[in-house]
Design an enzyme around this catalytic site. Structure first.
Site, mmCIF file in Angstrom:
data_model
loop_
_atom_site.group_PDB
_atom_site.id
_atom_site.type_symbol
_atom_site.label_atom_id
_atom_site.label_comp_id
_atom_site.label_asym_id
_atom_site.label_seq_id
_atom_site.Cartn_x
_atom_site.Cartn_y
_atom_site.Cartn_z
ATOM 1 N N THR A 371 -22.341 33.314 68.496
ATOM 2 C CA THR A 371 -21.211 32.687 69.178
ATOM 3 C C THR A 371 -20.011 33.329 68.519
ATOM 4 O O THR A 371 -20.149 33.922 67.454
ATOM 5 C CB THR A 371 -21.240 31.169 68.893
ATOM 6 O OG1 THR A 371 -22.370 30.615 69.562
ATOM 7 C CG2 THR A 371 -20.000 30.427 69.367
ATOM 8 N N THR A 389 -19.627 31.881 73.926
ATOM 9 C CA THR A 389 -20.950 32.260 73.450
ATOM 10 C C THR A 389 -21.848 32.728 74.584
ATOM 11 O O THR A 389 -21.619 32.401 75.747
ATOM 12 C CB THR A 389 -21.623 31.041 72.759
ATOM 13 O OG1 THR A 389 -22.832 31.454 72.121
ATOM 14 C CG2 THR A 389 -21.949 29.919 73.734
ATOM 15 N N ASP A 413 -29.882 25.249 75.551
ATOM 16 C CA ASP A 413 -29.200 24.105 74.943
ATOM 17 C C ASP A 413 -29.503 22.794 75.668
ATOM 18 O O ASP A 413 -29.104 21.724 75.215
ATOM 19 C CB ASP A 413 -27.682 24.329 74.909
ATOM 20 C CG ASP A 413 -27.251 25.180 73.721
ATOM 21 O OD1 ASP A 413 -28.116 25.577 72.919
ATOM 22 O OD2 ASP A 413 -26.051 25.461 73.590
ATOM 23 N N SER A 443 -22.196 22.402 70.793
ATOM 24 C CA SER A 443 -21.608 21.974 69.525
ATOM 25 C C SER A 443 -20.300 22.702 69.242
ATOM 26 O O SER A 443 -19.711 22.516 68.163
ATOM 27 C CB SER A 443 -22.567 22.285 68.372
ATOM 28 O OG SER A 443 -23.752 21.571 68.535
ATOM 29 N N GLY A 462 -22.107 29.098 65.031
ATOM 30 C CA GLY A 462 -23.183 28.633 64.149
ATOM 31 C C GLY A 462 -23.967 27.454 64.672
ATOM 32 O O GLY A 462 -24.495 26.662 63.889
HETATM 33 O O1 DON Z 1 -23.009 25.757 72.556
HETATM 34 C C1 DON Z 1 -23.618 25.677 71.502
HETATM 35 O O2 DON Z 1 -23.484 24.772 70.721
HETATM 36 C C2 DON Z 1 -24.552 26.810 71.115
HETATM 37 N N1 DON Z 1 -25.052 27.491 72.290
HETATM 38 C C3 DON Z 1 -23.823 27.736 70.223
HETATM 39 C C4 DON Z 1 -24.726 28.790 69.672
HETATM 40 C C5 DON Z 1 -24.198 29.340 68.417
HETATM 41 O O3 DON Z 1 -23.181 28.968 67.919
HETATM 42 C C6 DON Z 1 -25.018 30.361 67.777
HETATM 43 N N2 DON Z 1 -24.233 30.915 66.705
HETATM 44 N N3 DON Z 1 -23.847 31.396 65.873
#
Ligand code: DON
Length: 565
Positions: A371, A389, A413, A443, A462
């Site tokens: 992301t 992301t 997700d 998130s 993250g």
């Molecule tokens: O939207 C979300 O919370 C996740 N798809 C984000 C994924 C993510 O942050 C992976 N990262 N470093």
């Protein structure tokens, strides 16, 4: 360009009296600043500011540049959130989270009645209808000042003429070659005839340049209709995906009312559902407000205990209550973010003993790892925090043939399937099951905090760690008197209710702190694998800007329009 305006002089007083000599200095400047995980994209944003664009203009140009230069997460084939606060205090949030296509169903990740992780995360069924182009256009149409077309010029040039591959990107792409090889057009775009690109090579993306040109000329119609839409639908058909041209035409970004809260006199503005980020962040800060964290001190066992207990409670509520507000009309954001709810939750925290996460325990799926977040503050003090992301690194690792952009795997997700909550890592609670047109819970926590004319705009990558990373950034500045770079650098911890343990970066917890936490009953898991990536820009009332990018990533930058006067 990186750290171009780094100044070692102490220009301003620290935000709290508790600060001592800094261990790291932020980049300082004035006239506007962008902090991003990618140097080239940050420079694109700053150029827009230099030419008189505002924070939203700069954010749009930076985001499109990231789709070219930071393909692991920068995107037009994914989605995200933009939180905006004007210098005069108006706040907006734009939601361009991906949506499930019309043919989605809660059972779509099952095969023969069994959950199939490949369908959920690693197939074209994992692709949500992308939101980025619609969201950037909506934010621009309401707050932008520069011509849309102009904001895409740098991204188009970077895609068409290419850019020099950094050491970090070369290493990253090399690691993904095997995954790209499953789809030859993807391998072709991100390699040199199947061989890894080396640092210093030029990466040109001609199809992507043409797609960006269509978006520049036609706006969202250049993506959601016509040739781009046809190419996406054809890719879906070839690979067994669900998205068709009607799903693309039907996609709309949404303007949302930001989540608001307060923390020790700071106004907090953050992202509401379909992100869980703002709600959980405000909840964590509300719980922590009842403790004197400055007195218990950064990294002490008591501080880590209280923080992880606050995180645990916010994440439990997240799992129970949060999902797409358009299809879950009763998402109780007001109650979850109230001081009363925090007080009730704080009353259940025992300073000497770790709580136990619910007995009907279930593990969370492992976090994916990409992301990207950037923050912009312009000369007038308007601020943008934007996180977007593809979900996993390079999303589903497949470009749209002929259109040159990577597709997300954001459907991952959504929860796995109805009733599938179990100890192996599956969740099946109702508010976040796949269904037609639903946005999957996120998130991502782009946030803006303000007090006495000081504005700070943090955000992170993250997965679920994002929420706690942003909370720690704010606590580091507000309670521990760190400057923004120190706040970004400081080792972080993470608790997400389940699994019931504290994750901690290396060096976050000394041996005796670990012993004190274990004595309270906390399970600990240590290591850099649990890192997140944080960017932040801070503006002081005199217009001085201080920015920080996360040195945990190789290619970040904080760039300002001008160095400090
Ligand atoms: O939207 C979300 O919370 C996740 N798809 C984000 C994924 C993510 O942050 C992976 N990262 N470093």
């Amino acid at each position: 360009m990186k750290r171009a305006w780094l100044s070692l002089s102490l220009l301003c007083l620290p935000l709290t009296a508790a600060a001592s000599a800094p261990l790291a200095e932020p980049v300082r400047g004035h006239g506007g600043m962008v902090a991003s995980a990618d140097t080239l994209a940050a420079s694109v944003g700053v150029q827009v500011l230099r030419e008189g664009g505002n924070a939203v203009d700069a954010a749009v140009a930076t985001a499109f540049a990231l789709a070219v230069t930071h393909p692991t997460a920068g995107n037009i084939g994914g989605g995200g959130f933009l939180v905006y606060r004007s210098a005069s205090g108006e706040a907006d949030a734009w939601d361009f989270r991906e949506k499930a296509p019309a043919a989605a169903s809660p059972e779509m990740f099952l095969k023969g009645g069994q959950y199939d992780s490949g369908r959920h995360h690693d197939s074209l069924l994992a692709v949500g209808v992308p939101g980025t182009v619609a969201g950037l256009h909506l934010a621009w149409s309401e707050r932008g000042t520069r011509p849309w077309k102009k904001l895409l010029v740098p991204a188009i040039a970077l895609a068409r003429d290419g850019f020099v591959v950094s050491d970090g990107l070369a290493r990253d792409l090399a690691e993904k070659l095997d995954a790209f090889a499953k789809h030859p057009p993807t391998l072709q775009q991100f390699s040199r005839d199947g061989k890894a690109l080396a640092a210093g090579d030029r990466l040109k993306q001609a199809d992507l340049a043409r797609t960006l040109t269509r978006i520049a000329e036609q706006g969202p119609a250049g993506f959601y209709a016509g040739e781009t839409a046809r190419l996406i639908a054809a890719e879906m058909k070839r690979g067994g995906g669900l998205i068709d041209e009607r799903d693309l035409l039907a996609y709309r970004a949404a303007k949302r009312t930001p989540v608001r809260g307060s923390y020790r006199g700071w106004e907090i503005v953050s992202m509401p559902p379909p992100s869980s980020g703002g709600t959980a962040l405000v909840q964590i800060l509300n719980i922590l407000e009842g403790y004197d964290l400055a007195a218990s001190g950064f990294g002490s066992a008591l501080t880590v205990h209280r923080m992880s207990e606050a995180m645990r409670r916010a994440f439990a509520d997240r799992a129970r209550f949060l999902g797409d507000p358009d299809l879950n009309p009763d998402v109780p954001v007001a109650r979850l973010t109230s001081k009363e709810h925090a007080a009730e939750q704080r009353a259940t925290i025992d300073d000497g003993r770790a709580s136990v996460s619910s007995p009907e325990s279930f593990e969370w799926a492992a976090e994916p790892s990409h992301t990207t977040h950037f923050s912009v503050i312009d000369a007038d003090g308007n601020a943008v925090a934007l996180t977007f992301t593809l979900e996993d690194e390079y999303g589903v690792k497949r470009i749209v043939t002929g259109a040159g952009f990577l597709l997300n795997n954001e459907m991952g997700d959504f929860n796995a399937g109805p009733g599938l909550t179990d100890s192996t890592g599956l969740i099946g609670t109702p508010p976040n099951l796949a269904s037609p047109g639903r946005r999957m819970l996120s998130s991502m926590t782009p946030t803006i905090a303000v007090r006495d004319g000081v504005v700070i705009a943090p955000g992170a990558a993250g997965g679920r760690r994002i929420i706690n990373t942003v909370a720690q950034a704010l606590v580091n500045v507000i309670d521990h008197g760190m400057n923004v770079q120190e706040a970004v650098d400081a080792p972080r911890i993470h608790h997400q209710w389940l699994p019931d343990h504290i994750l901690a970066e290396d060096r976050a917890l000394s041996a005796d702190t670990q012993a004190l936490l274990s004595a309270r009953g906390h399970a600990l898991k240590l290591g850099w694998d649990y890192s997140s990536r944080l960017q932040a820009v801070l503006r002081r009332p005199d217009g001085t800007l201080e920015g920080a990018y996360d040195r945990r990533s190789p290619d970040g930058a904080t760039v300002s329009v001008s160095p400090p006067r």
